[in-house]
Write an enzyme that holds these catalytic residues in place. Structure first.
Site, short mmCIF file in Angstrom:
data_model
loop_
_atom_site.label_atom_id
_atom_site.label_comp_id
_atom_site.label_asym_id
_atom_site.label_seq_id
_atom_site.Cartn_x
_atom_site.Cartn_y
_atom_site.Cartn_z
N CYS A 131 3.31 -11.34 -2.08
CA CYS A 131 3.31 -10.17 -1.18
C CYS A 131 4.24 -10.50 -0.01
O CYS A 131 4.05 -11.51 0.68
CB CYS A 131 1.90 -9.89 -0.70
SG CYS A 131 1.84 -8.45 0.36
N LYS A 168 -6.08 -4.60 -7.59
CA LYS A 168 -5.45 -4.79 -6.28
C LYS A 168 -5.86 -6.19 -5.79
O LYS A 168 -7.00 -6.62 -5.97
CB LYS A 168 -5.97 -3.71 -5.33
CG LYS A 168 -5.53 -3.83 -3.90
CD LYS A 168 -4.18 -3.21 -3.66
CE LYS A 168 -3.71 -3.52 -2.25
NZ LYS A 168 -2.27 -3.36 -2.07
N LYS A 199 2.06 -14.94 -9.86
CA LYS A 199 2.99 -13.82 -9.61
C LYS A 199 4.02 -14.26 -8.58
O LYS A 199 3.69 -14.59 -7.44
CB LYS A 199 2.23 -12.58 -9.15
CG LYS A 199 3.14 -11.37 -8.99
CD LYS A 199 2.35 -10.11 -8.82
CE LYS A 199 3.22 -8.91 -8.60
NZ LYS A 199 2.44 -7.69 -8.40
C1 LIG Z 1 1.86 0.39 -2.55
C2 LIG Z 1 1.97 -0.91 -3.26
C3 LIG Z 1 1.00 -1.88 -3.11
C4 LIG Z 1 1.10 -3.11 -3.78
N1 LIG Z 1 0.10 -4.03 -3.64
C5 LIG Z 1 0.16 -5.19 -4.34
C6 LIG Z 1 -0.90 -6.13 -4.28
O1 LIG Z 1 -1.92 -5.92 -3.63
N2 LIG Z 1 -0.76 -7.28 -4.98
C7 LIG Z 1 0.35 -7.57 -5.73
O2 LIG Z 1 0.42 -8.63 -6.36
N3 LIG Z 1 1.36 -6.67 -5.83
C8 LIG Z 1 1.29 -5.51 -5.15
N4 LIG Z 1 2.30 -4.59 -5.26
C9 LIG Z 1 3.50 -4.94 -6.07
C10 LIG Z 1 3.44 -4.37 -7.50
O3 LIG Z 1 2.37 -4.90 -8.23
C11 LIG Z 1 4.75 -4.67 -8.26
O4 LIG Z 1 4.94 -6.06 -8.35
C12 LIG Z 1 5.99 -4.05 -7.61
O5 LIG Z 1 5.68 -2.85 -6.96
C13 LIG Z 1 7.13 -3.79 -8.62
O6 LIG Z 1 6.69 -3.00 -9.70
P1 LIG Z 1 6.79 -1.38 -9.75
O7 LIG Z 1 8.24 -1.01 -9.54
O8 LIG Z 1 6.26 -1.01 -11.10
O9 LIG Z 1 5.92 -0.89 -8.65
C14 LIG Z 1 2.21 -3.36 -4.61
C15 LIG Z 1 3.19 -2.37 -4.77
C16 LIG Z 1 3.08 -1.17 -4.13
C17 LIG Z 1 4.14 -0.13 -4.34
#
Ligand SMILES: Cc1cc2nc3c(=O)[nH]c(=O)nc-3n(C[C@H](O)[C@H](O)[C@H](O)COP(=O)(O)O)c2cc1C
Length: 374
Positions: free
Chosen positions: A139, A45, A177
């Protein structure tokens, strides 16, 4: 025999499945669980030097389900980066290195627009033995109010400058990212790679409003009656992520052939992963999928990806990485190809002989006629 093992920026991974930054990588306990279950790497995270500024709200997720099966296909979050103190994280990253010397833990980091802060976070975190960094320039909610996250990723000059600061302090590979909340993600990829980053990750969440409650007339997720637009993830974003990954892959293929690409967005199966790798990904991250299915889902994903490889006789990830990029072209070219194909089909219908092998004994005279002019 096919293998999922792969080496990315010199980091050897048992497989390309990586926990994406978010709830599945929030502390040493769950990161250990992910490594035990066989994930190729874990991205923690996102952390920053001063967690006191990070205050989350509840509820902070809103989900979209299909009408019939009630399957979750879309997920909005308004969660911030980690609210755990930096020193606690440093201790836990060291513990993880001791307990899992071969486990690959990648630190997602974020800071304000300040060279000293970025240099400090890189130096202190890399001293714990992390395998690499992922820079969170993406983010989309909360942090941009402090000029962090997507606020940086949406300005290629600022992002490039911060990447240079990081590259001058980092001794391990660095991925930037990227945010999908821009007109051209290719420009973001080019800016980060030009600044020296070893790779890029795409995509972070897409800015969204999940819905409006038709009884209360309040948008969701509602916190004390109010909300902010949040980040959209899960299966629904996969087509958008595939397009953006393809755009980043083309930048890497054309200008930075030794850099790498970590794909993210709606991955829930090994076949999803295969699609992203076919479009140029070296690794594939999963975040929301783990929140829905648990850490053990990686076993099925690995089997499915191996099954795909065996069906096509691919022995390594590199043998099919980027294979499908060649099939993208321009619309004008599609039109040209289609008119050529139609002309060829029409010629065939008329019975025109194109190649010598097409002559037939019982139609020989007719075929000769169709080629002749009097
Ligand atoms: C609840 C939640 C918290 C997230 N927190 C972060 C974070 O702290 N840092 C980050 O780079 N991406 C964060 N993301 C983004 C995910 O790493 C990812 O880029 C995005 O959700 C798309 O992928 P997925 O469909 O597999 O979730 C978060 C996503 C979710 C759903």
């Amino acid at each position: 025999m096919a293998t999922l093992a792969t080496t990315v920026n010199g980091i050897s991974l048992p497989n390309p499945f990586v926990i994406g930054s978010g709830p599945p990588g929030t502390n040493a306990n769950v990161i250990g669980k992910a490594l035990d279950e066989g994930w190729g790497a874990v991205i923690i995270k996102t952390i920053s030097l001063d967690s006191a500024k990070v205050v989350n709200v509840a509820p902070r997720y809103a989900r979209l389900r299909t009408e019939k099966s009630k399957e979750i296909i879309g997920w909005q979050n308004i969660e911030l980066i980690s609210d755990r103190p930096f020193n606690v994280w440093i201790d836990e990253l060291k513990q993880l290195k001791d307990k899992y010397p071969d486990g690959k833990v990648i630190a997602s980091i974020m800071e304000e627009y300040n060279k000293d802060a970025w240099t400090e976070i890189v130096e202190r975190v890399q001293a714990t033995g992390v395998a690499g960094f992922e820079l969170n320039f993406s983010c989309p909610h909360g942090l941009p109010e402090r000029k962090m996250g997507a606020a940086m990723g949406q300005d290629c000059n600022i992002m490039g400058e911060v990447c240079q600061w990081v590259m001058s302090a980092a001794k391990v590979p660095v991925w930037a990212k990227l945010t999908p909340n821009v007109t051209s993600i290719a420009e973001g990829a080019a800016a980060a790679l030009k600044a020296g980053c070893n790779g890029v990750s795409a995509i972070n969440t897409i800015l969204c409003v999940m819905g409006v409650d038709l009884e209360t007339l309040r948008p969701e997720p509602t916190v004390e009656g109010y909300t902010v637009p949040g980040g959209y993830s899960c299966i629904a974003v996969k087509p958008i992520a595939l397009r953006m990954v393809k755009d980043c892959a083309e930048v890497i293929r054309d200008k930075y052939p030794n850099r790498t690409l970590s794909a993210i967005g709606g991955v829930e199966t090994g076949n999803d992963a295969a699609e992203f790798i076919l479009l140029g990904a070296d690794t594939v991250q999963v975040c929301t999928g783990v929140m829905k299915m648990g850490y053990g889902c990686v076993r099925k994903m690995k089997d499915e990806l191996l099954g795909f490889m065996e069906r096509h006789k691919f022995e390594t990830i590199n043998q099919f990485k980027g294979h499908s990029l060649q099939y993208f072209t321009t619309h004008a070219d599609l039109v040209r190809r289609q008119s050529e194909a139609k002309a060829a089909a029409a010629a065939k219908v008329k019975g025109l002989v194109g190649k010598d092998g097409e002559w037939k004994g019982d139609e020989f005279v007719k075929q000769t006629e169709s080629l002749a002019r009097d």
